[in-house]
Every structure is written in C-alpha cells, then in structure tokens.
Design an enzyme around this catalytic site. Structure first.
Site, PDB file in Angstrom:
ATOM      1  N   PHE A 113      39.811  48.320  48.489  1.00 14.26           N
ATOM      2  CA  PHE A 113      38.516  47.942  49.402  1.00 14.26           C
ATOM      3  C   PHE A 113      37.737  46.955  48.680  1.00 14.26           C
ATOM      4  O   PHE A 113      37.815  46.694  47.267  1.00 14.26           O
ATOM      5  CB  PHE A 113      37.196  48.933  49.338  1.00 14.26           C
ATOM      6  CG  PHE A 113      36.013  48.380  49.772  1.00 14.26           C
ATOM      7  CD1 PHE A 113      36.145  47.623  50.853  1.00 14.26           C
ATOM      8  CD2 PHE A 113      34.867  48.695  49.454  1.00 14.26           C
ATOM      9  CE1 PHE A 113      34.490  47.682  51.310  1.00 14.26           C
ATOM     10  CE2 PHE A 113      33.739  48.379  49.609  1.00 14.26           C
ATOM     11  CZ  PHE A 113      33.686  47.958  50.783  1.00 14.26           C
ATOM     12  N   LYS A 163      37.112  47.882  36.835  1.00 15.72           N
ATOM     13  CA  LYS A 163      36.040  49.120  36.809  1.00 15.72           C
ATOM     14  C   LYS A 163      36.599  49.459  35.905  1.00 15.72           C
ATOM     15  O   LYS A 163      35.872  49.502  34.953  1.00 15.72           O
ATOM     16  CB  LYS A 163      36.170  48.861  37.926  1.00 15.72           C
ATOM     17  CG  LYS A 163      35.149  49.886  38.389  1.00 15.72           C
ATOM     18  CD  LYS A 163      34.960  50.675  39.184  1.00 15.72           C
ATOM     19  CE  LYS A 163      32.979  51.785  39.476  1.00 15.72           C
ATOM     20  NZ  LYS A 163      33.077  52.315  40.719  1.00 15.72           N
ATOM     21  N   MET A 468      22.380  11.393  56.002  1.00 11.00           N
ATOM     22  CA  MET A 468      23.032  10.983  55.535  1.00 11.00           C
ATOM     23  C   MET A 468      24.700  10.574  56.843  1.00 11.00           C
ATOM     24  O   MET A 468      24.649   9.862  56.463  1.00 11.00           O
ATOM     25  CB  MET A 468      23.438  11.655  54.405  1.00 11.00           C
ATOM     26  CG  MET A 468      24.327  10.600  53.049  1.00 11.00           C
ATOM     27  SD  MET A 468      24.076   9.183  53.086  1.00 11.00           S
ATOM     28  CE  MET A 468      23.432   9.424  51.024  1.00 11.00           C
TER      29      MET A 468
END
Lengths: 570, 174
Positions: A113, A163, A468
C-alpha cells in the site's frame, strides 16, 4: 549518542542550518513527523495543501536565497506529487533536497500500500538520489546529499528512506558540514589566453549571461567584465536580475521572446560570450543561424554544456564568478564606441512596448505593481504570456529577485514558489504574477499562505483564455481555438475570501492602484488581485519555433472584437 | 569535427551498488545515445564495478556521452579503449544442430572454439575473441543451423602499464 532515524534526520537538517521546510505527512513518514513535533522549536515545518506546492515552495526558497530548499512527503502518491516540482528544480539547476519515506524494508518490492519506487521514478530528474534502508546510513547520506545539491552545477537530490529505518536506533554524532568551495576553475591557463585573444580582437562583442551567473553570485564580476570590455549584454529568462535592467548596456532578454535589440545584436555581433548559460532552444531558436557572424566563447561550470547545442570557438570550464574574476584580471580596458552607439540607436528605435489597443494593458499593470512594491520586492511568475510580459516589462534590478520556471515551464509553479520566497524573506513583499489558467492549477495553496499569514500578492492576468497557446493557435492553427477559451464560472474574489485571502477584481488602473495599496497594507494575509484584461493581448516579439532569432515577429494582426473570425470550440 | 559515426569502447568504473546499471542505461536512453553492447561485473575492489559499453557515435556526441557520464555521482572514472592499445574480448555460446558434427568440430578447431555440451541432436560451442572473430565464427556456424546463440558483449583492459596508472589515480580520487 543513540538516536532514532527520524531524530537523526532532524539533527542533519540542523547541521546544515535548515530552519524551514515544506511538506505533507502520511503513513510511512509518521516517525519523521513525530520528530518534527519534537523539534518544532528549531525547525519550522510549513504544511502545504498539496505536495507539489511543497516542492515549489522549497524551490522558491532556494532560488531567492541561494540556500538549499527542503521538502518532505510520504510514500506513493505523496512522493509522486513531488515529481513536477523536482523536475522544475532540475531543469533550472536549483539546489533542493526532497525527502520521502517508503514502506518498511521487508515490504519493499511487493506492491505494498502506497509503495512507489520513487528513486526509479526520479532518476532522470535529480542530480542524484538515494534509498536508505538502515538508520546508520541516514547521517552520512544526508551530508552527502546536501553537498551534491550545491556543488558545481546545483540541482535537486531525493532521499527515500524506509519506514523501519526512521524508527531504528543508530549512533549519531554532530558534524560541522565541510565548507563547499565552488569558486573553482577547471580549465587551463591556455584556455584563458584563447578567450582573451578573441575578446581583444572583437569589434562587436555581446555578452549573453544565464542562470549560472545568479547561482554563483557573479553579478558584480559580470558588471565589471561588461565595463572592461565595453560590450552590450543580454540575459536569458533565468538570469533576469543578474545585471540591472536599467543599465544602458542591457539589450533586454534574449530568445524566442527576446527584444528586437537583442536579436539585432546577436545578428551583428562578431563575438558572443556566454556566461553560465546553456544555449537552450528557447534562446537560440535555430542553431544554424544563431549568431552566425560571431565567434563563440562559452563559460560554464558544466563541461557537458560545451558544444551541446552550439559549437564554440573557445571555452572555459569553471564557476562563473571565478572565471569572470580571472578574466577581469587578465583583460585590459577596451572601448567599442561605435558598436555601443549602434546599440543605443537600436534601443531608441525598438523600445520595449506593448502592442495592443487596450488601455489596461499587461505592461501598465506590471509597471503599476513595480512602482508600488519597489526594487526590494520579489517577483515570482507562473508560466505563459504573463510570465513573458513580467520578464519584458518589470525590469528586474537585483539577482534572485525574479523567480520563474524556465526550463520546465511549469504552470502552477508560481503560488507555491511565492510561499517559499515569502517564508524566506518575511520582511520583503512577494508578488506572484499569474494567469487565469495557472491560477486554477495550484490555487489551493492560497489556504497555505493564509494559514501561515504570508502576505503574498497574487496578481492574475485574467484574459479568459490560455493566452500563449491561443496566440499559437491564431498564428499557426488558422484560429481554431481548441480548448483554450476558459469561460470559467469562478468568482475569484469569493475563492480568495473562501481560502482566507483578500480578493479584488480590477478593470482599470485606478481600481488596480487601490487594490495594490490595500494588498500592501495587509501584512499578514495573502491577496488576490484579479485583473480583467483583453483576451487578445499578445506576447511580442516572437520567434516561431525553429526559426531564426534574426527575424522575430513584431506585430500580430488581431481583428476587432466584432470582427473575430476565430473558431471557439463549444 | 567529424560527423561520421564510429564505434567507441568505453570502460567505466562505477560504484558497485543497486541502481547503477539503470542510471547508466537510463542516461543513454533519454539522451538518445546508442548502446551496441554493455557488460558489467565486479572488479578486484568489491566496492567498484567495471562496465564496458560499446557505442556508435559521431565525435561530438561521443564527447557528450563521456561528459554526461562523468556527471553521474556513481561514475568514478571513464576511459576509452582502443583496439590498438587494449585487449578487447567477447565470449559467445552457440548451440548448433549436430547432424554434421565432423565439419563443426573441424571449424571449431580452426577457431579454437571449445565444445562444451554434446547431445544426440545438438552441439554447444564456446568461443572467446575479438568481435570480428566472433562474427566470422557465427557466420560459419549458420550453415549448420543455429538453435541458440548468446554473446556477452565486449569487455576489455588496456594493455601494459596503462591500467595500473589509472588504478592509482582512481584510488586517489576515492
């Protein structure tokens, strides 16, 4: 001393003197955000509305200070949202550290995940990047990353940390970062001899300076160089501010939307001296005709830029300031009275002016703002017509005071960058000139400026079209205005107010003046000044893609409003 | 400067860690440089790998390739290998139909190729040599019906003492 990985990150930021970062939390970066909580008295974390805003803010911080900008994001979508911001910094050689966290090491590579191989994704848009899987690697890699970001040609570096590494304990010992000495010359003395000879033999030299002059802090050396060799000087978009726009030797910007004076100077010069510039396609337009009558000296810190787009007659590799100082030592004063008189004559003949019927023109708006905010203010732009108008009409006097996405041309850059600039310079005013297209790309960051009480002034050149692109459609697509007419139902004042900013909509100079005054009085709240302008203001001069810089288009015929033959799509 | 595309062999010292190969090959891909072959392996120093890349490029592009490679953080040293001053070798494995094994063995002997696997239907041969020798051998084997072929791509080392000097310089830089 033992510390966890997240605390080590904080300590490494402090080692480098970082006191402000921009970012957005998430699952894998929770440990780091816990450390931000602990270190909140030492490191200010500005929470943006979107990670892209954080990346642009770090970039704006870096451009306006010369220090490394730092941003944080979580894994997966957090990390991918940084990508445009990192690429923007990469294309313009801006020193930046982007820190992302990834899933735990044992979950890497399993489509976990919010897992993304951000190191793989950002490989082509970073100077270097790292994946850290062990807490003990954090400190050495952070130190190395900061060094890479600022050494030689600067650029962004991404550090991805798993982590588990942010939670694990490791030994940490404070280091004083080694001083980075960029003041270096790689080339040999004989390369200087060659350049000096070319300069002394030149009758009509032209200096073309780029962003490298700003990066190396070489403005004073450039000024001295220009005075010594008595040469006109042009700047790329990236270099605006590196040389005072008001100086009589300044010919205006170079390139696709450069001045006619510059294009005449490029055409007629017999020597072009590029300093910290890279001859980008937007500058040279057509490599075969660019400066065809001139010899070329190229001074750059990056050897890979030499002979990449333009073949040179001499080159010097080194830091722009170091090289210019050395050249200034070696050169004796020369005069090119005739050539300088010719430049002055062209400047009289082709003044910077706005072509159009409207009284409330972009030029008037930009000049009004400049007069109101003064030379100390920082001007940020988004990308499109308003960007080029700002570049042409603002007249930037000081380096690092003009912040614009040059290489990548990132719409939506402006507001995020302006937040970074304002965070770095709380005492100065920061104006972001944007368009109604760009405004909608990152307008959520108004809420960030409001929450942080950053009084950024967002000036929208609202012409109801993507100007533009529309200009190109008019010229090259038989006026088929596919998907460039915006017709948005946005109530800009309400959006501004809804997000915590002051909102003003103005249709003439008096209203603009009042709005700017009110915005300047507001010291702790951002403002949005929505300037309603005509949809067919054009950016001129203009060199159509791939054509010679020698013959820019100076006029585009726009039919009157009742007589528009254009085909708006439904 | 010559616009003619020529073959160049680059030997590159790189950090021996994950992702280096994609950094190098990614650079070639995104800058439109060509790779004829690429081989990589660890050196006597386990922290360093050595890559041999064969490319076709005109002179200016070849300078660009070297300058862009040199900017990569993981690249420690780059040198060009010339066939006059370096030993350049490639290894090939060829599996051919064994019907005419006598002729195959005869050819193998001439080329000093080894037979490394034999079955009733197939013969597998190996050969080491310079690229032209390998090409010639493959060409000859085609008449026997090639059932499988793999070549390693070129690797090389400078002849004589040149490499030692490089190594010293390279160690100094680290």
């Amino acid at each position: 001393m033992q510390k966890n990985g997240a605390d080590i990150i904080m300590e490494c930021l402090l080692e480098q003197g970082v006191d402000t970062v921009f970012g957005y939390p998430g699952g894998t970066i929770l440990n780091v955000y816990d450390a931000f909580y602990k270190y909140s008295h030492k490191i200010k974390h500005i929470l943006t509305a979107h990670e892209q805003g954080a990346a642009h803010a770090a970039d704006g911080y870096a451009r306006s200070t010369g220090r490394v900008g730092v941003c944080f994001a979580t894994s997966g979508p957090g990390a991918t949202n940084l990508v445009t911001g990192i690429a923007t910094a990469y294309m313009d050689s801006i020193p930046m550290i982007a820190v992302t966290c990834n899933v735990a090491t044992n979950w890497l590579g399993r489509d976990t995940f919010q897992e993304i191989d951000i190191v793989g994704v950002t490989m082509p848009i970073t100077k270097h990047n790292f994946l850290i899987k062990k807490a003990e690697d954090i400190a050495p890699i952070f130190r190395k990353a900061f060094k890479i970001a600022v050494s030689g040609r600067p650029g962004p570096v991404l550090i991805d940390i798993t982590k588990d590494a942010t939670a694990a304990l490791a030994e940490y010992e404070k280091h004083i970062p080694e001083k980075i000495d960029n003041y270096k010359i790689e080339s040999e003395s004989s390369d200087f001899d060659k350049a000096v000879e070319l300069i002394h033999n030149a009758e009509r030299p032209l200096i073309y300076a780029g962003g490298g002059v700003i990066a190396s802090g070489a403005s004073d050396a450039l000024h001295k160089f220009q005075k010594t060799i008595d040469s006109p000087l042009t700047l790329s978009l990236m270099a605006l501010g590196a040389f005072p726009a008001s100086d009589e030797a300044f010919t205006g910007m170079i390139g696709m939307h450069g001045t006619k004076v510059t294009s005449l100077a490029v055409k007629n010069c017999d020597l072009i001296i590029a300093v910290g510039a890279r001859f980008s396609d937007r500058v040279i337009c057509d490599p075969n005709t660019f400066a065809r009558n001139a010899k070329v000296i190229h001074i750059d810190v990056d050897r890979a830029e030499i002979n990449k787009n333009i073949n040179t007659d001499a080159h010097i590799i080194g830091d722009a300031k170091a090289v210019l100082d050395e050249l200034n030592k070696r050169l004796s004063k020369v005069n090119h009275d005739e050539w300088m008189a010719q430049i002055a004559e062209w400047k009289k003949e082709y003044p910077v002016q706005h072509k159009g019927r409207e009284v409330f023109s972009p030029k008037v708006i930009i000049e009004e703002i400049k007069n109101a905010v003064g030379d100390d203010a920082y001007l940020v732009t988004d990308v499109g017509q308003h960007q080029i108008w700002s570049a042409q009409y603002y007249g930037v006097e000081n380096p690092r005071h003009f912040v614009s996405s040059g290489g990548l041309g990132t719409m939506g850059f402006g507001l995020g960058a302006a937040i970074g600039v304002q965070a770095a310079h709380p005492e100065n005013r920061v104006v972001n000139i944007t368009g109604d297209g760009c405004f909608h790309m990152n307008l959520q960051e108004l809420s960030t400026a409001a929450k942080e009480e950053l009084p950024v002034i967002d000036v929208i050149m609202n012409n109801n079209v993507l100007g533009m692109v529309r200009q190109w459609q008019r010229l090259f697509y038989d006026e088929r205005f596919s998907n460039t007419t915006l017709n948005k139902k946005t109530d800009y004042d309400k959006v501004a107010e809804g997000l915590g900013a002051n909102g003003y909509t103005v249709r003439n100079v008096d209203e603009l003046r009042a709005a700017v005054k009110s915005a300047l009085d507001s010291k702790d709240k951002p403002s949005v000044i929505n300037c309603i302008i005509h949809q067919d203001n054009t950016v001129l001069p203009m060199v159509p893609g791939g054509q010679s810089i020698e013959e820019p288009i100076l006029e585009i015929e726009i039919p009157s409003d009742d007589n528009q033959s254009g085909k708006e799509d439904k | 400067m010559s616009d003619k595309k020529e073959m160049h062999v680059l030997s590159i010292y790189v950090e021996n860690h994950a992702g280096v190969l994609s950094r190098i090959s990614g650079l070639f891909t995104r800058r439109m440089y060509n790779i004829d072959s690429l081989s990589v392996g660890e050196t006597e120093n386990p922290k360093i790998s050595r890559m041999t890349i064969v490319t076709h490029a005109d002179e200016n592009t070849f300078h660009q390739i070297q300058n862009q490679l040199a900017k990569l953080e993981d690249v420690k040293h780059i040198c060009e290998l010339h066939k006059e001053t370096a030993v350049l070798r490639e290894h090939v494995l060829i599996k051919v139909n064994a019907k005419d094994s006598a002729s195959i063995m005869q050819m193998a002997e001439i080329f000093r190729a080894n037979i490394v696997d034999v079955s009733r239907e197939l013969l597998t041969l190996e050969l080491t040599g310079g690229p032209s020798k390998i090409d010639a051998f493959i060409n000859l084997m085609e008449q026997f019906q090639i059932e499988g072929l793999v070549r390693t791509g070129l690797t090389g080392l400078k002849r004589g003492t040149a490499t030692e000097a490089e190594k010293a310089e390279h160690l100094k830089n680290n």
